[in-house]
Design a protein around this motif. Structure first.
Motif, mmCIF file in Angstrom:
data_model
loop_
_atom_site.group_PDB
_atom_site.id
_atom_site.type_symbol
_atom_site.label_atom_id
_atom_site.label_comp_id
_atom_site.label_asym_id
_atom_site.label_seq_id
_atom_site.Cartn_x
_atom_site.Cartn_y
_atom_site.Cartn_z
ATOM 1 N N LEU A 164 0.903 -1.848 -0.480
ATOM 2 C CA LEU A 164 0.697 0.103 0.180
ATOM 3 C C LEU A 164 1.101 1.151 -0.362
ATOM 4 N N ALA A 165 1.629 1.081 0.938
ATOM 5 C CA ALA A 165 2.422 2.227 0.641
ATOM 6 C C ALA A 165 3.448 2.741 -0.336
ATOM 7 N N VAL A 166 3.605 1.456 -1.309
ATOM 8 C CA VAL A 166 4.390 1.917 -2.555
ATOM 9 C C VAL A 166 3.574 2.111 -3.480
ATOM 10 N N ALA A 167 2.218 1.795 -3.521
ATOM 11 C CA ALA A 167 1.731 2.329 -4.481
ATOM 12 C C ALA A 167 1.347 4.048 -4.159
ATOM 13 N N LEU A 168 1.003 4.187 -3.029
ATOM 14 C CA LEU A 168 0.255 6.119 -2.714
ATOM 15 C C LEU A 168 1.632 6.300 -2.923
ATOM 16 N N VAL A 169 2.892 6.116 -3.115
ATOM 17 C CA VAL A 169 3.867 6.610 -3.609
ATOM 18 C C VAL A 169 3.747 6.971 -5.386
ATOM 19 N N PHE A 170 3.283 5.951 -5.340
ATOM 20 C CA PHE A 170 3.260 5.766 -6.696
ATOM 21 C C PHE A 170 2.454 6.951 -7.497
ATOM 22 N N LEU A 171 1.417 7.247 -6.839
ATOM 23 C CA LEU A 171 0.503 7.643 -6.729
ATOM 24 C C LEU A 171 1.114 9.028 -6.719
ATOM 25 N N PHE A 172 1.253 9.206 -5.645
ATOM 26 C CA PHE A 172 1.823 10.946 -5.143
ATOM 27 C C PHE A 172 2.837 11.265 -6.594
ATOM 28 N N GLY A 173 4.070 10.110 -6.986
ATOM 29 C CA GLY A 173 4.873 10.686 -7.713
ATOM 30 C C GLY A 173 3.719 11.418 -9.053
ATOM 31 N N LEU A 174 2.449 10.655 -9.550
ATOM 32 C CA LEU A 174 2.554 10.928 -10.391
ATOM 33 C C LEU A 174 1.672 11.996 -10.579
ATOM 34 N N LEU A 175 1.055 12.355 -9.159
ATOM 35 C CA LEU A 175 0.535 13.984 -8.989
ATOM 36 C C LEU A 175 1.475 14.890 -9.141
ATOM 37 N N ILE A 176 2.986 14.469 -8.566
ATOM 38 C CA ILE A 176 4.070 15.296 -8.854
ATOM 39 C C ILE A 176 4.607 15.867 -9.868
ATOM 40 N N GLU A 177 4.547 14.730 -10.807
ATOM 41 C CA GLU A 177 4.872 14.699 -11.888
ATOM 42 C C GLU A 177 3.855 16.021 -13.328
ATOM 43 N N TYR A 178 3.193 15.350 -12.763
ATOM 44 C CA TYR A 178 1.216 16.619 -13.338
ATOM 45 C C TYR A 178 1.289 17.842 -13.301
ATOM 46 N N THR A 179 1.803 17.922 -12.199
ATOM 47 C CA THR A 179 1.994 19.400 -11.564
ATOM 48 C C THR A 179 2.747 20.272 -11.374
ATOM 49 N N LEU A 180 4.172 19.556 -10.984
ATOM 50 C CA LEU A 180 5.206 20.192 -10.857
ATOM 51 C C LEU A 180 6.522 20.026 -12.287
ATOM 52 N N ILE A 181 6.495 19.659 -12.418
ATOM 53 C CA ILE A 181 6.942 18.807 -13.460
ATOM 54 C C ILE A 181 6.795 19.064 -15.005
ATOM 55 N N ARG A 182 5.751 18.176 -15.657
ATOM 56 C CA ARG A 182 5.281 18.537 -16.730
ATOM 57 C C ARG A 182 5.920 20.182 -16.853
ATOM 58 N N PRO A 183 4.965 21.486 -16.651
ATOM 59 C CA PRO A 183 5.366 22.907 -16.847
ATOM 60 C C PRO A 183 6.705 22.953 -17.192
#
Lengths: 317, 285
Positions: free
Chosen positions: B65-84
């Motif tokens: 569960l911990a790894v899955a949550l961090v994976f989702l958090f990573g997706l969020l970081i990419e979408y909000t911070l890295i993509r732009p």
């Protein structure tokens, strides 16, 4: 900006600021002294990140080198602190030169990684070499002036900031500065026109490290207690945020960022532990949505208004 | 002493390799270094501690569960911070650095400065080579680490998805021309990179309890491993991770414990001086 205009603005600003000790109390003067330290740090970091496109994470570490060199020489060997600050500046420049030569051939990411590693190593060494640096207890050092007074230190830091800004201005608005920006905009195009890219980067890195060393040395002798807090990543984070929020790549940006954020952080200090977190979130939002910082926003508005007035006058005409 | 240091080096080396694989994957595909890598490693440690200790979950479930949550958090970081910031590598460095400090301070507020430790998976110890007893938990970490590394290699070398990853990291435009949705791939690979950090975190947390800033040295070592192995090279991560793990532990055993981080930094300098593209790196044009 022409040379003359820069010096007029600088001297007027310094003149106005030097009236401050007449009106401010001890606490507010302290805030101003710290602000001036950050003006030196943020402006010189801006030379790297804003003008040559190198993100160094060791700027605070270089301030630490300046502070500890001068502090150790003064506390252990009784050397005059002024000479100590000078030696600290030179040492920071030399280490900056070595590190620049080592990793600037490789391009941006390597520099960021190496500087991050360097700053962490420096922290470990300072904490462990207890007998020389007094570790986390902090090293007590003598002051720069015989009788400790806030106004005196305020003028010293003001002088330091003025010197830093003049050096940076002379560099940025010279042929060398033109090369800096050429390298940042398009490395290959610059190289093809005969700009020695690596040399430009190393030069910027050395100058910026030396300025950080000087700022750290002066600041250490103001605090009278040098702790590993000066070369810490938290400190680096503050300098970075100030530059980013003020506006990277603009001369005025880091100055405004440093002063306003130092004052802001004094206000939110009342909320205790939250203050670094708040600071970080603000920096994150600004860096994400306004990558050119406050200066970028101001310029945008100014340009927008000019354009609007032009359309209006054109329509009227 | 020698065998014990070697064994410790292997265990830590495997975890370094795992953390470095995450960094390397992201560098290879996006040319972005995630400076919050260590904080995501720590986040997974906190999650597994929280789920296992506070909610009383089974340790394996808590870890997944911990790894899955961090994976989702990573997706969020990419979408909000890295993509732009695509196309401006410098900005992603700055943003992830700020993010790492924000996360450290958030952990400090939420969990306090004290070390937190999820439960051990196994107890007891085993006699190794008839010469010393070694904790079963560390052995289990070595096995789990190696298993995840093998899995990563299988996915990248044998599956269709892995082929897309390799193609994109070799030639981004060519992959795009062949119909790879590189935007989505960026997001996915960033998430996977974070998940690998998380995997390293949950495996190591029972041995080295998590504190708000414990991620910094791990991330730094992972970066050193990536440079040593060569940016974007997977084998480089494994070999580099093992080398750094062993050097650190032999250095700590025979020279100085306090300076074990310094040894890996010295290696980094030697690599930069002699072979800047790393052990297995492609020579940059």
């Amino acid at each position: 900006m022409t040379d003359r205009r820069f010096f007029v603005i600088l001297f007027v600003a310094v003149g106005l600021l030097s009236l401050l000790p007449l009106g401010l109390g001890v606490y507010h003067l302290h805030v101003m002294i710290v602000s001036l330290f950050y003006v030196m740090m943020a402006s010189s970091w801006n030379l790297l990140a804003g003008y040559t496109g190198q993100v160094s994470f060791a700027h605070a570490a270089f301030a630490g080198i300046g502070a500890y060199t001068s502090g150790i020489l003064a506390a252990k060997f009784g050397l005059n602190p002024w000479i100590g600050v000078f030696i600290g500046t030179i040492l920071a420049a030399l280490i900056g030169l070595g590190m620049g030569i080592l990793c600037l051939r490789m391009g941006g990411i390597y520099l960021s990684l190496t500087t991050l590693g360097f700053s962490e190593i420096l922290r470990i060494v300072i904490t462990n070499e207890y007998e020389i640096t007094r570790g986390t207890m902090g090293l007590q050092v003598p002051g720069l002036v015989a009788d400790y007074s806030k106004p005196a230190y305020f003028y010293i830091m003001l002088g330091g900031a003025m010197l830093t800004l003049i050096v940076l201005y002379k560099l940025i608005y010279s042929d060398i500065g033109l090369n800096f920006r050429a390298v940042q905009n398009d490395e290959r195009a610059a190289a093809s026109l005969g700009v020695d890219v690596v040399r430009m980067r190393v030069l910027a890195f050395t100058v910026s490290s030396a300025l950080a060393g000087m700022a750290g040395g002066l600041y250490g002798h103001y605090l009278l207690l040098i702790t590993p807090e000066i070369p810490s990543l938290d400190q680096q984070f503050l300098v970075l945020s100030m530059t980013v929020i003020g506006g990277m790549g603009s001369f005025l940006g880091p100055i405004i960022g440093a002063i306003s954020l130092e004052i802001f952080s004094e206000y939110i200090r009342a909320y205790g532990e939250y203050h670094v977190l708040v600071f970080g979130l603000v920096a994150l939002v600004v860096a994400r949505f306004a990558p050119n910082g406050l200066m970028g926003l101001a310029e945008h508005r100014l340009r927008g208004r000019r354009k609007a007035s032009r359309t209006v006058s054109a329509a009227a005409g | 002493m020698f065998a014990l240091a070697g064994m410790n080096g292997l265990v830590i080396g495997a975890i370094y390799a795992l953390a470095a694989l995450g960094v390397s994957l992201v560098v290879g595909i996006m040319n972005v270094i995630n400076f919050a890598h260590g904080e995501l490693y720590i986040l997974a440690g906190y999650f597994s501690y929280l789920f296992a200790n506070a909610f009383g979950m089974n340790f394996a479930l808590a870890m997944t569960l911990a790894v899955a949550l961090v994976f989702l958090f990573g997706l969020l970081i990419e979408y909000t911070l890295i993509r732009p910031t695509y196309g401006n590598d410098m900005y992603s460095l700055i943003l992830t650095f700020i993010l790492s400090i924000v996360l450290q301070n958030a952990y400090l507020l939420i969990f306090g400065p004290y070390p937190n430790k999820p439960p051990n998976w196994v107890g007891g110890s085993t006699l190794i080579l008839g010469s010393f007893y070694y904790g079963n938990q560390r052995l289990a970490a070595l096995i789990a680490g190696s298993a995840v590394i093998t899995l990563v290699f299988l996915v990248i070398k044998k599956t269709w998805f892995g082929r897309i990853i390799r193609a994109t990291s070799q030639d981004r435009e060519m992959a795009e021309l062949n119909g790879v949705n590189t935007k989505r791939l960026n997001m996915l690979s960033f998430g996977l990179g974070c998940a690998l950090a998380a995997a390293a975190g949950v495996i190591l947390a029972p041995i080295f309890p998590v504190t708000p800033t414990a991620g910094v040295p791990v991330a730094l070592t992972a970066f050193v491993v990536v440079v040593l192995g060569g940016m974007g090279s997977l084998w480089g991560c494994v070999i580099g991770g093992l080398i750094i793990g062993l050097v650190e532990n032999f250095g700590a055993a025979y020279i100085s414990t306090a300076y074990k981080q310094v040894f890996s930094f010295i290696i980094l300098i030697l690599v930069l001086l002699s072979r800047p593209s790393g052990l297995f790196g492609r020579r940059e044009a």
